[in-house]
Scaffold this motif. Sequence first.
Motif, mmCIF file in Angstrom:
data_model
loop_
_atom_site.group_PDB
_atom_site.id
_atom_site.type_symbol
_atom_site.label_atom_id
_atom_site.label_comp_id
_atom_site.label_asym_id
_atom_site.label_seq_id
_atom_site.Cartn_x
_atom_site.Cartn_y
_atom_site.Cartn_z
ATOM 1 N N PHE A 181 0.832 -1.211 0.000
ATOM 2 C CA PHE A 181 0.000 0.000 0.000
ATOM 3 C C PHE A 181 0.871 1.268 0.000
ATOM 4 N N LEU A 182 1.927 1.266 0.829
ATOM 5 C CA LEU A 182 2.730 2.486 1.014
ATOM 6 C C LEU A 182 3.806 2.671 -0.052
ATOM 7 N N LEU A 183 4.384 1.557 -0.513
ATOM 8 C CA LEU A 183 5.613 1.677 -1.310
ATOM 9 C C LEU A 183 5.446 1.308 -2.782
ATOM 10 N N GLN A 184 4.437 0.497 -3.080
ATOM 11 C CA GLN A 184 4.388 -0.012 -4.447
ATOM 12 C C GLN A 184 3.795 1.006 -5.419
ATOM 13 N N GLU A 185 4.501 1.209 -6.512
ATOM 14 C CA GLU A 185 3.997 2.133 -7.533
ATOM 15 C C GLU A 185 3.062 1.379 -8.473
ATOM 16 N N GLY A 186 2.169 2.143 -9.085
ATOM 17 C CA GLY A 186 1.331 1.549 -10.130
ATOM 18 C C GLY A 186 0.081 0.841 -9.638
ATOM 19 N N LEU A 187 -0.232 0.956 -8.326
ATOM 20 C CA LEU A 187 -1.485 0.353 -7.837
ATOM 21 C C LEU A 187 -2.653 1.206 -8.317
ATOM 22 N N SER A 188 -3.744 0.547 -8.714
ATOM 23 C CA SER A 188 -4.928 1.322 -9.104
ATOM 24 C C SER A 188 -5.541 1.951 -7.856
ATOM 25 N N SER A 189 -6.356 2.981 -8.063
ATOM 26 C CA SER A 189 -6.959 3.638 -6.885
ATOM 27 C C SER A 189 -7.903 2.679 -6.163
ATOM 28 N N LEU A 190 -8.568 1.774 -6.908
ATOM 29 C CA LEU A 190 -9.450 0.799 -6.250
ATOM 30 C C LEU A 190 -8.622 -0.159 -5.388
ATOM 31 N N SER A 191 -7.487 -0.631 -5.916
ATOM 32 C CA SER A 191 -6.632 -1.540 -5.140
ATOM 33 C C SER A 191 -6.112 -0.858 -3.880
ATOM 34 N N GLN A 192 -5.712 0.402 -3.995
ATOM 35 C CA GLN A 192 -5.244 1.148 -2.815
ATOM 36 C C GLN A 192 -6.356 1.245 -1.770
ATOM 37 N N LEU A 193 -7.557 1.541 -2.236
ATOM 38 C CA LEU A 193 -8.707 1.675 -1.338
ATOM 39 C C LEU A 193 -8.998 0.352 -0.631
ATOM 40 N N LEU A 194 -8.971 -0.738 -1.400
ATOM 41 C CA LEU A 194 -9.246 -2.064 -0.819
ATOM 42 C C LEU A 194 -8.189 -2.433 0.221
ATOM 43 N N LEU A 195 -6.924 -2.153 -0.093
ATOM 44 C CA LEU A 195 -5.844 -2.493 0.850
ATOM 45 C C LEU A 195 -5.961 -1.665 2.136
ATOM 46 N N LEU A 196 -6.232 -0.379 1.982
ATOM 47 C CA LEU A 196 -6.382 0.477 3.162
ATOM 48 C C LEU A 196 -7.547 -0.009 4.022
ATOM 49 N N GLU A 197 -8.628 -0.367 3.352
ATOM 50 C CA GLU A 197 -9.825 -0.829 4.069
ATOM 51 C C GLU A 197 -9.532 -2.099 4.868
ATOM 52 N N ILE A 198 -8.799 -3.060 4.261
ATOM 53 C CA ILE A 198 -8.569 -4.325 4.980
ATOM 54 C C ILE A 198 -7.556 -4.112 6.108
ATOM 55 N N ILE A 199 -6.593 -3.209 5.919
ATOM 56 C CA ILE A 199 -5.621 -2.902 6.981
ATOM 57 C C ILE A 199 -6.368 -2.298 8.186
#
Length: 222
Positions: A181-199
């Motif tokens: 979530f913090l370091l990987q480039e190129g994540l879609s905004s939906l993927s970022q949202l999903l990862l933040l939500e599960i964290i």
Amino acid sequence: MGETGKEEYKIQSFDSETQKLLKTALKDPSNVDLEKVANIIVDQSLKDSVFSKEAGRICYTIIQAESKQVGQSIFRRSLLNRLQQEYKDREELRTRSLQAWICYVTFICNIFDYLRVNNMPMMALVNPVYDCLFRLAQPDSLQKEEEVDCLVLQLHRIGEQLEKMNSQRMDELFSLLRDGFLLQEGLSSLSQLLLLEIIEFRAAEWKMTDAAQKYYYSEVAD
């Protein structure tokens, strides 16, 4: 009438002969080839994402019926053998078909959720399930929304149970997810949202607060 409602399983996608075989397995398992039934269920689960979510309940019902009827577990043994075989070839499966791989992860997590021994999840499935979730948390998988979506769905469903079985591996998994979530480039905004939500979901002890629910679901809807 309530009884038949409970027994409605999603087996309409099969031909009529297979439907008949599955219906018999659900009610009278000693009269069918249970190894064949296990293979049919796994094969269908790998190609039908709707069925892969339903299959755990079907397997659970057959195992319960077999145990009552003959006190054996031929079906469970056949099912676990086949799951193990697919698990060994999981990287090949993912390369061959992302859809089949996602169906497999959904299916094995579903089986973990439903199958119990002495009211506890099956120890034999803990590490294979973790290994699949770890694979979904690798950088190349985090680039694919459908794999992130699968990972988050499974953690919503079985994360709390899995953590009770092995909290160290859950810590390691979430360390990967935070890095992604913090370091990987190129994540879609939906993927970022999903990862933040599960964290945040795990940080809140696997519970979704009302505020978080409103926030994430309005974002996804937008």
